[in-house]
Design a protein around this motif. Structure first.
Motif, PDB file in Angstrom:
ATOM      1  N   VAL A  15      24.041  37.579  12.696  1.00 43.56           N
ATOM      2  CA  VAL A  15      23.565  36.804  13.843  1.00 43.56           C
ATOM      3  C   VAL A  15      22.896  35.539  13.320  1.00 43.56           C
ATOM      4  O   VAL A  15      22.084  35.603  12.400  1.00 43.56           O
ATOM      5  CB  VAL A  15      22.554  37.621  14.687  1.00 43.56           C
ATOM      6  CG1 VAL A  15      21.809  36.736  15.672  1.00 43.56           C
ATOM      7  CG2 VAL A  15      23.252  38.751  15.409  1.00 43.56           C
ATOM      8  N   LEU A  16      23.263  34.399  13.881  1.00 44.45           N
ATOM      9  CA  LEU A  16      22.571  33.136  13.630  1.00 44.45           C
ATOM     10  C   LEU A  16      21.729  32.843  14.859  1.00 44.45           C
ATOM     11  O   LEU A  16      22.248  32.815  15.977  1.00 44.45           O
ATOM     12  CB  LEU A  16      23.564  32.000  13.388  1.00 44.45           C
ATOM     13  CG  LEU A  16      24.550  32.168  12.243  1.00 44.45           C
ATOM     14  CD1 LEU A  16      25.445  30.935  12.138  1.00 44.45           C
ATOM     15  CD2 LEU A  16      23.849  32.431  10.939  1.00 44.45           C
ATOM     16  N   MET A  17      20.428  32.619  14.676  1.00 43.16           N
ATOM     17  CA  MET A  17      19.508  32.471  15.799  1.00 43.16           C
ATOM     18  C   MET A  17      18.727  31.171  15.699  1.00 43.16           C
ATOM     19  O   MET A  17      17.958  30.971  14.750  1.00 43.16           O
ATOM     20  CB  MET A  17      18.534  33.656  15.808  1.00 43.16           C
ATOM     21  CG  MET A  17      17.557  33.665  16.954  1.00 43.16           C
ATOM     22  SD  MET A  17      18.329  33.917  18.591  1.00 43.16           S
ATOM     23  CE  MET A  17      18.888  35.617  18.442  1.00 43.16           C
ATOM     24  N   ASP A  18      18.910  30.308  16.688  1.00 40.14           N
ATOM     25  CA  ASP A  18      18.103  29.097  16.794  1.00 40.14           C
ATOM     26  C   ASP A  18      16.769  29.461  17.437  1.00 40.14           C
ATOM     27  O   ASP A  18      16.638  30.524  18.064  1.00 40.14           O
ATOM     28  CB  ASP A  18      18.851  28.055  17.633  1.00 40.14           C
ATOM     29  CG  ASP A  18      18.196  26.681  17.594  1.00 40.14           C
ATOM     30  OD1 ASP A  18      17.407  26.412  16.670  1.00 40.14           O
ATOM     31  OD2 ASP A  18      18.488  25.873  18.486  1.00 40.14           O
ATOM     32  N   ASN A  60      12.917  32.571  23.568  1.00 37.50           N
ATOM     33  CA  ASN A  60      13.117  31.742  22.373  1.00 37.50           C
ATOM     34  C   ASN A  60      13.600  32.625  21.223  1.00 37.50           C
ATOM     35  O   ASN A  60      13.700  33.845  21.351  1.00 37.50           O
ATOM     36  CB  ASN A  60      11.850  30.966  22.015  1.00 37.50           C
ATOM     37  CG  ASN A  60      10.704  31.856  21.588  1.00 37.50           C
ATOM     38  OD1 ASN A  60      10.877  32.909  20.990  1.00 37.50           O
ATOM     39  ND2 ASN A  60       9.490  31.417  21.905  1.00 37.50           N
ATOM     40  N   GLY A  61      13.886  32.008  20.094  1.00 34.91           N
ATOM     41  CA  GLY A  61      14.418  32.727  18.955  1.00 34.91           C
ATOM     42  C   GLY A  61      13.484  33.784  18.394  1.00 34.91           C
ATOM     43  O   GLY A  61      13.927  34.849  17.966  1.00 34.91           O
ATOM     44  N   VAL A  62      12.192  33.521  18.388  1.00 37.56           N
ATOM     45  CA  VAL A  62      11.222  34.500  17.879  1.00 37.56           C
ATOM     46  C   VAL A  62      11.256  35.764  18.729  1.00 37.56           C
ATOM     47  O   VAL A  62      11.329  36.882  18.207  1.00 37.56           O
ATOM     48  CB  VAL A  62       9.796  33.901  17.831  1.00 37.56           C
ATOM     49  CG1 VAL A  62       8.758  34.975  17.560  1.00 37.56           C
ATOM     50  CG2 VAL A  62       9.726  32.811  16.772  1.00 37.56           C
ATOM     51  N   ASP A  63      11.218  35.604  20.047  1.00 34.73           N
ATOM     52  CA  ASP A  63      11.261  36.768  20.940  1.00 34.73           C
ATOM     53  C   ASP A  63      12.565  37.540  20.772  1.00 34.73           C
ATOM     54  O   ASP A  63      12.573  38.775  20.755  1.00 34.73           O
ATOM     55  CB  ASP A  63      11.106  36.331  22.397  1.00 34.73           C
ATOM     56  CG  ASP A  63       9.743  35.735  22.683  1.00 34.73           C
ATOM     57  OD1 ASP A  63       8.777  36.033  21.943  1.00 34.73           O
ATOM     58  OD2 ASP A  63       9.634  34.952  23.646  1.00 34.73           O
ATOM     59  N   ALA A  64      13.666  36.824  20.630  1.00 34.47           N
ATOM     60  CA  ALA A  64      14.971  37.466  20.466  1.00 34.47           C
ATOM     61  C   ALA A  64      15.057  38.212  19.138  1.00 34.47           C
ATOM     62  O   ALA A  64      15.557  39.336  19.080  1.00 34.47           O
ATOM     63  CB  ALA A  64      16.084  36.428  20.568  1.00 34.47           C
ATOM     64  N   VAL A  65      14.555  37.614  18.065  1.00 31.07           N
ATOM     65  CA  VAL A  65      14.571  38.285  16.758  1.00 31.07           C
ATOM     66  C   VAL A  65      13.754  39.569  16.824  1.00 31.07           C
ATOM     67  O   VAL A  65      14.188  40.618  16.341  1.00 31.07           O
ATOM     68  CB  VAL A  65      14.061  37.347  15.642  1.00 31.07           C
ATOM     69  CG1 VAL A  65      13.779  38.122  14.361  1.00 31.07           C
ATOM     70  CG2 VAL A  65      15.061  36.228  15.382  1.00 31.07           C
ATOM     71  N   VAL A 101      19.846  35.524  10.797  1.00 27.88           N
ATOM     72  CA  VAL A 101      19.519  34.294  10.090  1.00 27.88           C
ATOM     73  C   VAL A 101      18.896  33.307  11.069  1.00 27.88           C
ATOM     74  O   VAL A 101      19.533  32.938  12.062  1.00 27.88           O
ATOM     75  CB  VAL A 101      20.773  33.669   9.449  1.00 27.88           C
ATOM     76  CG1 VAL A 101      20.420  32.374   8.726  1.00 27.88           C
ATOM     77  CG2 VAL A 101      21.437  34.651   8.497  1.00 27.88           C
ATOM     78  N   GLY A 102      17.661  32.887  10.808  1.00 25.79           N
ATOM     79  CA  GLY A 102      17.034  31.832  11.598  1.00 25.79           C
ATOM     80  C   GLY A 102      17.674  30.510  11.218  1.00 25.79           C
ATOM     81  O   GLY A 102      17.830  30.220  10.025  1.00 25.79           O
ATOM     82  N   ILE A 103      18.059  29.694  12.204  1.00 23.22           N
ATOM     83  CA  ILE A 103      18.762  28.432  11.912  1.00 23.22           C
ATOM     84  C   ILE A 103      18.147  27.237  12.639  1.00 23.22           C
ATOM     85  O   ILE A 103      18.850  26.330  13.050  1.00 23.22           O
ATOM     86  CB  ILE A 103      20.268  28.516  12.234  1.00 23.22           C
ATOM     87  CG1 ILE A 103      20.505  28.822  13.718  1.00 23.22           C
ATOM     88  CG2 ILE A 103      20.962  29.499  11.331  1.00 23.22           C
ATOM     89  CD1 ILE A 103      21.914  28.524  14.191  1.00 23.22           C
ATOM     90  N   ALA A 160       8.912  37.146  12.483  1.00 24.55           N
ATOM     91  CA  ALA A 160       9.321  38.041  13.562  1.00 24.55           C
ATOM     92  C   ALA A 160      10.343  39.074  13.099  1.00 24.55           C
ATOM     93  O   ALA A 160      10.614  40.039  13.808  1.00 24.55           O
ATOM     94  CB  ALA A 160       9.897  37.228  14.723  1.00 24.55           C
ATOM     95  N   GLY A 161      10.929  38.862  11.901  1.00 25.09           N
ATOM     96  CA  GLY A 161      11.869  39.851  11.381  1.00 25.09           C
ATOM     97  C   GLY A 161      13.232  39.337  10.980  1.00 25.09           C
ATOM     98  O   GLY A 161      14.099  40.129  10.614  1.00 25.09           O
TER      99      GLY A 161
END
Length: 120
Positions: A50-53, A61-66, A79-81, A94-95
Motif C-alpha cells: 500500500v502506498l499512502m499519501d 488522512n494518511g495517519v488515520d488510515a495507516v 509505504v508513506g508517500i 502511526a505504523g
C-alpha cells in the motif's frame, strides 16, 4: 504467495490524476483518490503493498488510515508517500513500514518494495 509483479494499492488524490507517474514501474497499480474506506479497499484488492499519501482532501488522512490498516492487517506493507517529510514521519509513527518522499518514488521504487515486503 508473493506475485512477480506486485499489486500496489495507491491512496493518493494527485496520483489518481497522474497514473503515468508510476506507470513504467514493474507493478500493477490500483488507484484510490482517498482513504476513507481503506480497510475495505485492502480487503477487496488484497494488495502486496500500500502506498499512502497524507493529505487527500477527504475525511480521513494518511495517519488515520495507516493506524486503521495496521490494526486490521499487522503484516501489510505500508509505504508513506507524502511530499512533506514531516507528514511521512507522522505516518511512520502511526505504523507505516517505511516512508519516501513522493517525488523520489519512481527512482526508489525497487528498494522501497524490497524493504517493505521483508519488514516484519
Amino acid at each position: 504467495m508473493t506475485r512477480a509483479r506486485p499489486l500496489v494499492l495507491v491512496f493518493d488524490d494527485d496520483l489518481v490524476r497522474r497514473p503515468d507517474f508510476l506507470g513504467g514501474l514493474p507493478a500493477r497499480f490500483v488507484y484510490c483518490p482517498h482513504a476513507d474506506q481503506a480497510e475495505d479497499d485492502v480487503v477487496g484488492h488484497d494488495p502486496d503493498l500500500v502506498l499512502m499519501d497524507f493529505a487527500m482532501g477527504a475525511v480521513r488522512n494518511g495517519v488515520d488510515a495507516v493506524r486503521a490498516l495496521r490494526l486490521r492487517s499487522p503484516e501489510l506493507a505500508i509505504v508513506g508517500i507524502s511530499s512533506d517529510a514531516r507528514m511521512n514521519r507522522l505516518m511512520l509513527e502511526a505504523g507505516a513500514t517505511v516512508a519516501v518522499v513522493k517525488m523520489a518514488l519512481p527512482d526508489e521504487f525497487h528498494s522501497v518494495v524490497q524493504y517493505a515486503r521483508r519488514a516484519p
